[in-house]
Structures are given as structure tokens and as C-alpha cells.
Scaffold this motif. Structure first.
Motif, PDB file in Angstrom:
ATOM      1  N   ASP A 116       0.818  -1.211   0.000  1.00 39.99           N
ATOM      2  CA  ASP A 116       0.000   0.000   0.000  1.00 39.99           C
ATOM      3  C   ASP A 116       0.856   1.268   0.000  1.00 39.99           C
ATOM      4  OD1 ASP A 116      -2.069  -1.825   0.301  1.00 39.99           O
ATOM      5  OD2 ASP A 116      -3.014  -0.749   1.961  1.00 39.99           O
ATOM      6  N   ASP A 117       0.314   2.314  -0.554  1.00 36.04           N
ATOM      7  CA  ASP A 117       0.766   3.705  -0.390  1.00 36.04           C
ATOM      8  C   ASP A 117       1.769   4.215  -1.426  1.00 36.04           C
ATOM      9  OD1 ASP A 117      -0.973   3.768   1.703  1.00 36.04           O
ATOM     10  OD2 ASP A 117       0.544   3.733   3.278  1.00 36.04           O
ATOM     11  N   HIS A 176      -5.479   9.586  -0.647  1.00 33.46           N
ATOM     12  CA  HIS A 176      -5.398   8.761   0.571  1.00 33.46           C
ATOM     13  C   HIS A 176      -6.415   9.220   1.610  1.00 33.46           C
ATOM     14  CE1 HIS A 176      -3.459   6.278   3.767  1.00 33.46           C
ATOM     15  NE2 HIS A 176      -3.184   5.525   2.729  1.00 33.46           N
ATOM     16  N   PRO A 212      -8.051   3.368   2.060  1.00 34.91           N
ATOM     17  CA  PRO A 212      -7.035   3.976   2.923  1.00 34.91           C
ATOM     18  C   PRO A 212      -7.355   3.742   4.401  1.00 34.91           C
ATOM     19  CG  PRO A 212      -7.568   5.475   1.147  1.00 34.91           C
ATOM     20  CD  PRO A 212      -8.551   4.330   1.062  1.00 34.91           C
ATOM     21  N   VAL A 213      -6.324   3.325   5.140  1.00 34.16           N
ATOM     22  CA  VAL A 213      -6.432   3.051   6.575  1.00 34.16           C
ATOM     23  C   VAL A 213      -7.536   2.026   6.860  1.00 34.16           C
ATOM     24  CG1 VAL A 213      -6.144   4.172   8.823  1.00 34.16           C
ATOM     25  CG2 VAL A 213      -5.937   5.542   6.770  1.00 34.16           C
TER      26      VAL A 213
HETATM   27 ZN   LIG Z   1      -2.667   3.528   2.767  1.00 35.17          ZN
END
Ligand SMILES: [Zn+2]
Length: 270
Positions: A116-117, A176, A212-213
């Protein structure tokens, strides 16, 4: 009419209204995940989907959050060694989706590697190591970070290179932003916007998604059900996947500093 059949009909109508090129129950093209909907059989597959973030050395003064999200490049290679020597075959999330929806054959010990990210680590350390082992992986990218050239993140050129080499480059929204408690417009902007950016730069239309999260709510799920997103991953722990849990796919978190032994334990569910 059974609920799932009703869902397909409603989905088809919505797709028609939106003029999406999204063939429903057409002859499946094994190479195109967007052509996959469902053949009507419910399936379940047990397969670990590992969730990684940073693969780098820890920066000086790294806080607890950063430490928990980081494995070193040498630790990551230990993980790949475990996968290789214990007979696991990394597959993409799209491949798992096809198996769940159409019954396509999977290797004996499938595992999905997700990152991720959109960190630069994913090109410098992860991509190089994966190529050495002949493994593939699925990368979730917040596309606005790439657009703005945010330090420490991938570039579009690197994303193109990874995509061309067979890596799955998938959306993780544009900015995000967490997707619980947000409006329809925000969901469309963040989800469809990131899909369009990746399709534009790679020439491949992505159909997977990562929240996200891990945040989303019932409204997110209802809007996503009408979007051309085939499967979305969360941060919840689990490795049993079913045809109908397509927007709440569970993963196995790789803890910070995880050794090969830790990965072996995660893979076997112990
Ligand atoms: Zn993320």
C-alpha cells in the motif's frame, strides 16, 4: 428472484445507464479482469493476502507507527525465500478474483503480496527482488501523490515500468482520504479518479481497490457496488475469501521487522 441474481440485474442496468464498457456474463477473457463478473457459483478459497507498507531501512528517529509499518529489504528477501522454498506461488488479486468468480485454477499454495501507499521502496527494493524470484505482486497507489511528485513515492515512469513487467498497479484513492463518512462526490472523485489516472498512464484499466487506513462504511459499500471495482481489500485480519465478500476482502498484516519465521507462521495461520 434470488438476491444475487437481482444484484446482477441491477448492476447491469446501472452499468448500462452509465454506459460502462463492462460486459456482464459475457464470454470471459482470461486475461482481462474487467470481463469477469460471476458465473453463478459461490466459491470460497483460503489464501493469505499479505499486507506490506514500507520495505526500507528504518530512518533515524523512526516513531512507533513507522517501525510497525516497515520491514527491511533483507527481511523482505527472507520472506521471499520462505515463499520460494516452501512452494508458495504469488498471484495477483485479479487472479484470485477470477478463481472466486469463475472457478479458474490456482496454484497449490497461492499467496497474494500487496503493497500500500505507493512508496519508492516498492520500486527500489520490492520490484527488483520480486523479479529475481519471478514473483508478481499487487501495488495500491494513491495517485495524487504521484501526480504531485511527492518525495519518497513512486513516479509514473516507475509505475509504467512495473506494470509493463507484469505487476498489478491498482488504486488506493487519489489523496489517501479515508472513505467513511464522505459524500457520493468524494467517493467518485477518489475512486474513479484514481482508476482513470492509472489507466491513463499504464494502459491497463485497474479493477481492484484498497481502502485507505481500512476505513469505509455502508454508504461506501453501496456506492462501490455500482462502480467498476471488482474487489476491494481492507485491513481486517483473515484469509478465507468468498465470491460474495468482494468489497470486504481481508488481509494478513505483516508486522514491522517481521522475520522469515514470522511470515511462515502467518502463512500457516498459526
Ligand atoms: Zn494507505
Amino acid at each position: 428472484m434470488p438476491l444475487r441474481a437481482l444484484f446482477l440485474v441491477v448492476f447491469t442496468l446501472i452499468a448500462g445507464v452509465l454506459q460502462l464498457s463492462f460486459p456482464v456474463l459475457a464470454q470471459p477473457d482470461a486475461t482481462d479482469p474487467s470481463a469477469v463478473v460471476w458465473d453463478g457459483t459461490l466459491r470460497r478459497i483460503r489464501a493469505p493476502i499479505l499486507m506490506y507498507h514500507y520495505v526500507s531501512e528504518l530512518p533515524v528517529g523512526a516513531d512507533a507507527v513507522r517501525r510497525e509499518l516497515t520491514v527491511s529489504p533483507s527481511q523482505f528477501r527472507e520472506h521471499l525465500d520462505v515463499l520460494f522454498y516452501e512452494g508458495y506461488t504469488p498471484i495477483s488479486l485479479s487472479t484470485l478474483h477470477r478463481a472466486l468468480n469463475l472457478g479458474t485454477q490456482l496454484p497449490a499454495k497461492p499467496v497474494v503480496l500487496t503493497f500500500d501507499d505507493g512508496y519508492i521502496d516498492h520500486y527500489v527494493h520490492v520490484f527488483a527482488a520480486l523479479q529475481e524470484y519471478g514473483f508478481e505482486a499487487t501495488f495500491f497507489v494513491p495517485t495524487a501523490f504521484i501526480d504531485e511528485g511527492r518525495p519518497g513515492h513512486l513516479t509514473w515512469e516507475q509505475i509504467q515500468t512495473m506494470s509493463a513487467a507484469g505487476m498489478s498497479m491498482e488504486p488506493h484513492t487519489k489523496t489517501h482520504r479515508e472513505l467513511a463518512g464522505v459524500s457520493y462526490d468524494v467517493l467518485v472523485y477518489e475512486a474513479l479518479g484514481s482508476i482513470e489516472s492509472l489507466a491513463h498512464y499504464t494502459g491497463v484499466t485497474p479493477r481492484m481497490f484498497s481502502y485507505p487506513v481500512g476505513r469505509y462504511d455502508d454508504f461506501t459499500l453501496s456506492v462501490f457496488a455500482s462502480m467498476p471495482i471488482l474487489r476491494a481489500v481492507t485491513t481486517e485480519r483473515g484469509m478465507l475469501h468468498t465470491t460474495d465478500n468482494r468489497l470486504e476482502v481481508m488481509r494478513m498484516r505483516v508486522p514491522g521487522g517481521a522475520s522469515g519465521a514470522t511470515i511462515r507462521a502467518i502463512l500457516t495461520g498459526s
